[in-house]
Motif scaffolding. Structure first.
Motif, PDB file in Angstrom:
ATOM      1  N   GLU A   1       0.837  -1.195   0.000  1.00  0.00           N
ATOM      2  CA  GLU A   1       0.000   0.000   0.000  1.00  0.00           C
ATOM      3  C   GLU A   1       0.873   1.248   0.000  1.00  0.00           C
ATOM      4  O   GLU A   1       1.960   1.256   0.582  1.00  0.00           O
ATOM      5  CB  GLU A   1      -0.907   0.009   1.228  1.00  0.00           C
ATOM      6  CG  GLU A   1      -1.949  -1.102   1.232  1.00  0.00           C
ATOM      7  CD  GLU A   1      -2.874  -1.005   2.428  1.00  0.00           C
ATOM      8  OE1 GLU A   1      -3.090   0.137   2.908  1.00  0.00           O
ATOM      9  OE2 GLU A   1      -3.359  -2.040   2.889  1.00  0.00           O
TER      10      GLU A   1
ATOM     11  N   LYS B   1      -9.725  -3.127  -0.392  1.00  0.00           N
ATOM     12  CA  LYS B   1      -9.211  -4.083   0.573  1.00  0.00           C
ATOM     13  C   LYS B   1     -10.144  -4.086   1.768  1.00  0.00           C
ATOM     14  O   LYS B   1     -10.227  -3.105   2.511  1.00  0.00           O
ATOM     15  CB  LYS B   1      -7.795  -3.697   1.001  1.00  0.00           C
ATOM     16  CG  LYS B   1      -7.178  -4.654   2.005  1.00  0.00           C
ATOM     17  CD  LYS B   1      -5.755  -4.243   2.342  1.00  0.00           C
ATOM     18  CE  LYS B   1      -5.131  -5.191   3.342  1.00  0.00           C
ATOM     19  NZ  LYS B   1      -3.744  -4.803   3.673  1.00  0.00           N
ATOM     20  N   LYS B   2     -10.892  -5.181   1.918  1.00  0.00           N
ATOM     21  CA  LYS B   2     -11.918  -5.260   2.958  1.00  0.00           C
ATOM     22  C   LYS B   2     -12.881  -4.090   2.842  1.00  0.00           C
ATOM     23  O   LYS B   2     -13.223  -3.422   3.819  1.00  0.00           O
ATOM     24  CB  LYS B   2     -11.271  -5.294   4.356  1.00  0.00           C
ATOM     25  CG  LYS B   2     -10.404  -6.512   4.607  1.00  0.00           C
ATOM     26  CD  LYS B   2      -9.806  -6.506   6.002  1.00  0.00           C
ATOM     27  CE  LYS B   2      -8.939  -7.729   6.235  1.00  0.00           C
ATOM     28  NZ  LYS B   2      -8.319  -7.740   7.582  1.00  0.00           N
TER      29      LYS B   2
ATOM     30  N   THR C   1      -2.038   0.875  -4.366  1.00  0.00           N
ATOM     31  CA  THR C   1      -0.957  -0.108  -4.226  1.00  0.00           C
ATOM     32  C   THR C   1       0.045   0.027  -5.366  1.00  0.00           C
ATOM     33  O   THR C   1      -0.272   0.551  -6.434  1.00  0.00           O
ATOM     34  CB  THR C   1      -1.504  -1.547  -4.220  1.00  0.00           C
ATOM     35  OG1 THR C   1      -2.180  -1.798  -5.473  1.00  0.00           O
ATOM     36  CG2 THR C   1      -2.462  -1.769  -3.068  1.00  0.00           C
TER      37      THR C   1
ATOM     38  N   ILE D   1      -4.748 -12.626  -4.071  1.00  0.00           N
ATOM     39  CA  ILE D   1      -4.892 -11.281  -3.516  1.00  0.00           C
ATOM     40  C   ILE D   1      -6.031 -11.178  -2.521  1.00  0.00           C
ATOM     41  O   ILE D   1      -5.934 -10.462  -1.505  1.00  0.00           O
ATOM     42  CB  ILE D   1      -5.054 -10.235  -4.638  1.00  0.00           C
ATOM     43  CG1 ILE D   1      -4.985  -8.831  -4.043  1.00  0.00           C
ATOM     44  CG2 ILE D   1      -6.334 -10.454  -5.429  1.00  0.00           C
ATOM     45  CD1 ILE D   1      -4.857  -7.734  -5.070  1.00  0.00           C
ATOM     46  N   GLU D   2      -7.131 -11.892  -2.751  1.00  0.00           N
ATOM     47  CA  GLU D   2      -8.271 -11.810  -1.840  1.00  0.00           C
ATOM     48  C   GLU D   2      -7.944 -12.421  -0.479  1.00  0.00           C
ATOM     49  O   GLU D   2      -8.260 -11.841   0.566  1.00  0.00           O
ATOM     50  CB  GLU D   2      -9.492 -12.495  -2.465  1.00  0.00           C
ATOM     51  CG  GLU D   2     -10.022 -11.783  -3.711  1.00  0.00           C
ATOM     52  CD  GLU D   2     -11.245 -12.471  -4.269  1.00  0.00           C
ATOM     53  OE1 GLU D   2     -11.658 -13.509  -3.710  1.00  0.00           O
ATOM     54  OE2 GLU D   2     -11.791 -11.978  -5.281  1.00  0.00           O
TER      55      GLU D   2
ATOM     56  N   ASP E   1      -5.313 -10.255   1.324  1.00  0.00           N
ATOM     57  CA  ASP E   1      -5.943  -9.074   1.933  1.00  0.00           C
ATOM     58  C   ASP E   1      -6.714  -9.443   3.192  1.00  0.00           C
ATOM     59  O   ASP E   1      -6.671  -8.729   4.198  1.00  0.00           O
ATOM     60  CB  ASP E   1      -6.888  -8.405   0.925  1.00  0.00           C
ATOM     61  CG  ASP E   1      -6.143  -7.561  -0.092  1.00  0.00           C
ATOM     62  OD1 ASP E   1      -4.936  -7.336   0.102  1.00  0.00           O
ATOM     63  OD2 ASP E   1      -6.764  -7.119  -1.075  1.00  0.00           O
ATOM     64  N   TYR E   2      -7.409 -10.579   3.133  1.00  0.00           N
ATOM     65  CA  TYR E   2      -8.193 -11.006   4.281  1.00  0.00           C
ATOM     66  C   TYR E   2      -7.293 -11.319   5.479  1.00  0.00           C
ATOM     67  O   TYR E   2      -7.594 -10.939   6.620  1.00  0.00           O
ATOM     68  CB  TYR E   2      -9.028 -12.234   3.925  1.00  0.00           C
ATOM     69  CG  TYR E   2      -9.770 -12.833   5.095  1.00  0.00           C
ATOM     70  CD1 TYR E   2     -10.922 -12.222   5.600  1.00  0.00           C
ATOM     71  CD2 TYR E   2      -9.314 -13.998   5.717  1.00  0.00           C
ATOM     72  CE1 TYR E   2     -11.598 -12.756   6.687  1.00  0.00           C
ATOM     73  CE2 TYR E   2      -9.978 -14.535   6.803  1.00  0.00           C
ATOM     74  CZ  TYR E   2     -11.121 -13.911   7.290  1.00  0.00           C
ATOM     75  OH  TYR E   2     -11.776 -14.434   8.370  1.00  0.00           O
TER      76      TYR E   2
ATOM     77  N   ASN F   1      -4.350 -10.154   5.830  1.00  0.00           N
ATOM     78  CA  ASN F   1      -3.460  -9.002   6.019  1.00  0.00           C
ATOM     79  C   ASN F   1      -1.996  -9.418   5.979  1.00  0.00           C
ATOM     80  O   ASN F   1      -1.185  -9.048   6.828  1.00  0.00           O
ATOM     81  CB  ASN F   1      -3.773  -8.296   7.340  1.00  0.00           C
ATOM     82  CG  ASN F   1      -3.125  -6.915   7.416  1.00  0.00           C
ATOM     83  OD1 ASN F   1      -2.901  -6.260   6.382  1.00  0.00           O
ATOM     84  ND2 ASN F   1      -2.812  -6.456   8.608  1.00  0.00           N
TER      85      ASN F   1
ATOM     86  N   PHE G   1       1.152  -9.775  -0.277  1.00  0.00           N
ATOM     87  CA  PHE G   1       0.714 -10.380  -1.531  1.00  0.00           C
ATOM     88  C   PHE G   1       1.877 -10.363  -2.512  1.00  0.00           C
ATOM     89  O   PHE G   1       2.509  -9.328  -2.733  1.00  0.00           O
ATOM     90  CB  PHE G   1      -0.477  -9.614  -2.121  1.00  0.00           C
ATOM     91  CG  PHE G   1      -0.843 -10.061  -3.512  1.00  0.00           C
ATOM     92  CD1 PHE G   1      -1.279 -11.351  -3.750  1.00  0.00           C
ATOM     93  CD2 PHE G   1      -0.733  -9.188  -4.590  1.00  0.00           C
ATOM     94  CE1 PHE G   1      -1.608 -11.774  -5.036  1.00  0.00           C
ATOM     95  CE2 PHE G   1      -1.060  -9.595  -5.881  1.00  0.00           C
ATOM     96  CZ  PHE G   1      -1.505 -10.885  -6.102  1.00  0.00           C
TER      97      PHE G   1
END
Length: 413
Positions: free
Chosen positions: A161, A177-178, A184, A269-270, A273-274, A276, A279
């Motif tokens: 980020e 992201k969430k 990014t 990526i999902e 992100d979840y 944290n 990636f």
């Protein structure tokens, strides 16, 4: 290869069902199945060939129960593991992916060093095999290739980020992201995952920050140093662990499954992100290699479990240790290896402690004293009367517990 073939057929002829080859999970499953078939079916033939050529293990009498019965058991069986890894990888992985290329190089490189060591032992009748310094040179050489490539290759990046405005040349992307909008960039970095740390990241480039301005110029040296230490230590640890039937093979399979999970979550990526976590674009392809690795270890275990019909030799043990180390480095999880590879670490440390204490006490008291009845650690328990099958099973259980702890560390900050 098959990935490219079916991808071409799907795009140009729109054949129903071929689209599944786009999915990493599907290709991983095929890699596991193919690896198991290669190692079990062709493994039997290779074992018979090795026995025909009298490529047998020369066993030194260390006073261990059942040890001398293993004399003459075919060795260099690591060739089965190498084939079980390389064939599915070449068939189902994207061969243009830099991560896959590095793993193939690692497998062939360390497999060749181990093969040379076994060849000298078996055919040249030299029990010492390849001199230790040449093994170290080979491991360091591989480490330099891996470290240099990771540091400079433009396709090896991490996504982080950023706050606007940014100075770096990398393009800025926008995504949620969430359900929170973030900017990014995919950038070169010497960051890795640090367990039990709040931000879960550690930057090799900042190790020498205490020396003041200009410390950034030494980041490559620091990174290469850590890569050399990790690859050399884990590769030798696997080599030392390969002392009783099925120990190194089963432990490596457990580690391989864990690394496959870590590679999948780091390359999605999902999920990244979840959780944290960091990636790593394009690293998901490593899951296919990990599937082939696990399949090869399990397939080889079919013949290597007690009583072993074949030994992997240095051809296999050096390779699987190096593969684990390089794989972890590429998914930026190498600092988790002391936990995940705890069995290798303990085995390695038991030898270091035994040799170090023996030399120290011999110099100080005139006679060498031992910490363990025998090193590595699994021989200590053999000396205490434990059957090797029980030792192996308990070490596997420890390996499973360490694997669970390793995965949990992704959320322990």
């Amino acid at each position: 290869m098959l990935y490219y073939l079916f991808n071409y057929l799907n795009k140009n002829y729109n054949i129903p069902g071929l689209g599944v080859f786009q999915y990493i999970t599907f290709r991983t499953a095929l890699a596991v199945i193919t690896s198991l078939l290669v190692t079990t079916v062709y493994g039997r033939r290779l074992i018979d060939y090795l026995r025909f050529k009298q490529v047998g293990e020369t066993v030194r009498n260390l006073g261990l129960e059942g040890q001398m019965q293993k004399s003459g058991t075919p060795t260099m069986g690591g060739l089965i593991i190498l084939l079980g890894i390389l064939v599915p990888t070449l068939l189902f992985a994207k061969l243009s992916n830099v991560y896959v290329i590095l793993m193939i190089i690692t497998t062939v490189w360390l497999g060749a060093i181990g093969f040379l060591d076994d060849y000298i032992k078996v055919f040249k009748k030299n029990k010492e095999g390849l001199a230790g310094r040449f093994k170290i040179v080979g491991q360091v050489g591989l480490s330099l290739i891996v470290g240099w490539t990771m540091y400079f290759n433009t396709n090896i990046v991490i996504r982080q980020e950023v706050k606007l405005p940014v100075i770096a040349n990398a393009p800025v992307d926008f995504h949620l992201k969430k359900n929170v909008p973030v900017y990014t960039q995919d950038v070169h970095s010497t960051k890795t995952t640090m367990p039990f740390y709040k931000n879960n990241e550690f930057d090799y480039g900042k190790v020498l920050k205490f020396i003041g301005p200009g410390y950034e110029y030494y980041s490559l040296v620091v990174f290469l140093f850590f890569v050399i230490i990790i690859i050399t230590f884990i590769s030798n640890g696997a080599n030392i662990t390969d002392g009783i039937d099925g120990l190194a093979t089963g432990t490596s399979a457990i580690i391989g499954i864990t690394l496959a999970i870590l590679a999948y979550v780091s390359g999605n990526i999902e999920i990244a992100d979840y959780l944290n976590i960091m990636f790593i674009p394009n690293s998901g392809e490593l899951v296919i290699f990990a599937g082939a690795f696990v399949g090869a270890c399990v397939g080889f275990l079919w013949y290597n479990s007690y009583p072993a019909q074949v030994f992997m030799g240095d051809t296999g043990s050096l390779a699987i240790g190096g593969i684990i180390a390089v794989f972890a480095i590429m998914i930026r999880k190498e600092l988790l290896l002391p936990v995940l590879c705890g069995v290798f670490v303990i085995e390695n440390m038991s030898v270091i402690m035994q040799v170090g204490w023996f030399k120290y006490t011999k110099k100080k008291f005139g006679e060498g004293r031992r910490v363990f009845l025998m090193a590595p650690l699994h021989h200590h328990y053999q000396k205490k009367g434990f059957h090797e099958a029980k030792i192996v099973t308990r070490f596997w259980i420890i390996g499973i517990l360490l694997a669970i702890i390793t995965i949990i560390t992704l959320k322990l900050r």
